[in-house]
Each structure stands twice: as C-alpha cells, then as structure tokens.
Design a protein around this motif. Structure first.
Motif, PDB file in Angstrom:
ATOM      1  N   ARG A 135       0.825  -1.226   0.000  1.00 19.65           N
ATOM      2  CA  ARG A 135       0.000   0.000   0.000  1.00 19.65           C
ATOM      3  C   ARG A 135       0.852   1.265   0.000  1.00 19.65           C
ATOM      4  O   ARG A 135       0.525   2.243  -0.653  1.00 19.65           O
ATOM      5  N   ASP A 136       1.944   1.227   0.748  1.00 20.74           N
ATOM      6  CA  ASP A 136       2.804   2.419   0.825  1.00 20.74           C
ATOM      7  C   ASP A 136       3.992   2.330  -0.139  1.00 20.74           C
ATOM      8  O   ASP A 136       4.937   3.096  -0.052  1.00 20.74           O
ATOM      9  N   ARG A 137       3.933   1.378  -1.060  1.00 23.05           N
ATOM     10  CA  ARG A 137       4.959   1.184  -2.083  1.00 23.05           C
ATOM     11  C   ARG A 137       6.339   0.869  -1.511  1.00 23.05           C
ATOM     12  O   ARG A 137       7.367   1.218  -2.082  1.00 23.05           O
ATOM     13  N   SER A 138       6.353   0.222  -0.349  1.00 18.63           N
ATOM     14  CA  SER A 138       7.615  -0.239   0.232  1.00 18.63           C
ATOM     15  C   SER A 138       7.315  -1.490   1.066  1.00 18.63           C
ATOM     16  O   SER A 138       6.168  -1.737   1.424  1.00 18.63           O
ATOM     17  N   ILE A 139       8.336  -2.246   1.346  1.00 18.95           N
ATOM     18  CA  ILE A 139       8.187  -3.447   2.169  1.00 18.95           C
ATOM     19  C   ILE A 139       9.183  -3.363   3.307  1.00 18.95           C
ATOM     20  O   ILE A 139      10.403  -3.315   3.083  1.00 18.95           O
ATOM     21  N   SER A 140       8.670  -3.352   4.534  1.00 20.93           N
ATOM     22  CA  SER A 140       9.534  -3.284   5.714  1.00 20.93           C
ATOM     23  C   SER A 140      10.128  -4.664   5.998  1.00 20.93           C
ATOM     24  O   SER A 140       9.699  -5.679   5.436  1.00 20.93           O
ATOM     25  N   LYS A 141      11.106  -4.701   6.880  1.00 24.68           N
ATOM     26  CA  LYS A 141      11.729  -5.967   7.271  1.00 24.68           C
ATOM     27  C   LYS A 141      10.688  -6.892   7.900  1.00 24.68           C
ATOM     28  O   LYS A 141      10.652  -8.086   7.595  1.00 24.68           O
ATOM     29  N   THR A 142       9.822  -6.355   8.743  1.00 23.68           N
ATOM     30  CA  THR A 142       8.777  -7.159   9.385  1.00 23.68           C
ATOM     31  C   THR A 142       7.822  -7.729   8.336  1.00 23.68           C
ATOM     32  O   THR A 142       7.470  -8.912   8.381  1.00 23.68           O
ATOM     33  N   GLU A 143       7.413  -6.883   7.392  1.00 20.29           N
ATOM     34  CA  GLU A 143       6.521  -7.348   6.328  1.00 20.29           C
ATOM     35  C   GLU A 143       7.201  -8.412   5.472  1.00 20.29           C
ATOM     36  O   GLU A 143       6.584  -9.423   5.114  1.00 20.29           O
ATOM     37  N   ALA A 144       8.467  -8.203   5.157  1.00 19.87           N
ATOM     38  CA  ALA A 144       9.210  -9.179   4.361  1.00 19.87           C
ATOM     39  C   ALA A 144       9.303 -10.517   5.094  1.00 19.87           C
ATOM     40  O   ALA A 144       9.136 -11.580   4.478  1.00 19.87           O
ATOM     41  N   ASP A 145       9.552 -10.484   6.393  1.00 18.43           N
ATOM     42  CA  ASP A 145       9.620 -11.718   7.179  1.00 18.43           C
ATOM     43  C   ASP A 145       8.276 -12.442   7.183  1.00 18.43           C
ATOM     44  O   ASP A 145       8.226 -13.673   7.055  1.00 18.43           O
ATOM     45  N   GLN A 146       7.179 -11.695   7.321  1.00 17.68           N
ATOM     46  CA  GLN A 146       5.838 -12.292   7.310  1.00 17.68           C
ATOM     47  C   GLN A 146       5.520 -12.908   5.948  1.00 17.68           C
ATOM     48  O   GLN A 146       4.995 -14.017   5.863  1.00 17.68           O
ATOM     49  N   ILE A 147       5.855 -12.196   4.900  1.00 18.25           N
ATOM     50  CA  ILE A 147       5.616 -12.699   3.541  1.00 18.25           C
ATOM     51  C   ILE A 147       6.456 -13.941   3.278  1.00 18.25           C
ATOM     52  O   ILE A 147       5.960 -14.942   2.761  1.00 18.25           O
ATOM     53  N   ALA A 148       7.723 -13.898   3.655  1.00 21.32           N
ATOM     54  CA  ALA A 148       8.602 -15.054   3.446  1.00 21.32           C
ATOM     55  C   ALA A 148       8.101 -16.271   4.208  1.00 21.32           C
ATOM     56  O   ALA A 148       8.101 -17.396   3.677  1.00 21.32           O
TER      57      ALA A 148
END
Length: 106
Positions: free
Chosen positions: A58-71
């Motif tokens: 949504r904010d056109r970026s991926i945080s470390k926390t979001e990346a960990d959740q997605i992975a």
C-alpha cells in the motif's frame, strides 16, 4: 530442527535453492482425503499471502517485518505444495487409484 536439516537448508540457500522439510502424511493411505485437505489449505494460505502482499505494498515499500511475514507465508505454501506433489506422485506410482477409507456405522 536437526543440525542436518539446518545444514541442508543453509547449503541450499547459499546456492540459490530452497530446501523445505515436509513431514510424513497424517492420512496414511487415504490419498483422496489428503489431496482434498491440501487443496483447501493451499487456497486458504494463498488468500493470506495475497492479503500480506496487498497490505505491504500500500505504501509502495516493504519493511523488514513485512518481508519476514511474507517469506514465512511463502514457505508455508511451498510446504503445502510439496506435500501435494508427494501425494499425487505416490498415487500415480500405485496405479493412479484414489482410495477413500470407509468406516463402518457400527
């Protein structure tokens, strides 16, 4: 997690590959039930992955926390797909007949 499994996963990662542990089937010879359950699981998890991706982007970026959740979600879905692959190949190796265990009503 055993040291051997951790080593295999690290080795695969170093070589741009993925190694995913897949536990034994909990359905025994009931391949039809296993395939049906895996199909539903894959659908449910796919929705979770889409949701995680939509919220992260949504904010056109991926945080470390979001990346960990997605992975983590991707890893879970890959496990489910690996189980489905194993079950389908197992069925084909045994003549292609699906078996549904039946229980008696008594």
């Amino acid at each position: 997690q055993s040291q051997a499994t951790a080593w295999i996963e690290a080795f695969a990662s170093d070589h741009a590959m993925v190694a995913i542990p897949v536990e034994a089937s909990s359905h025994g010879n009931n391949h039809l039930a296993s395939i049906m359950e895996r199909s539903l699981d894959i659908d449910a998890h796919g929705g979770r992955l889409s949701d995680l991706l939509l919220r992260a982007l949504r904010d056109r970026s991926i945080s470390k926390t979001e990346a960990d959740q997605i992975a983590a979600q991707v890893d879970q879905e890959m496990r489910l797909l690996a189980k489905m692959r194993r079950n389908v190949l197992r069925i084909a190796d045994t003549g292609g007949h699906l078996v549904m265990n039946q229980t008696s009503g008594t």
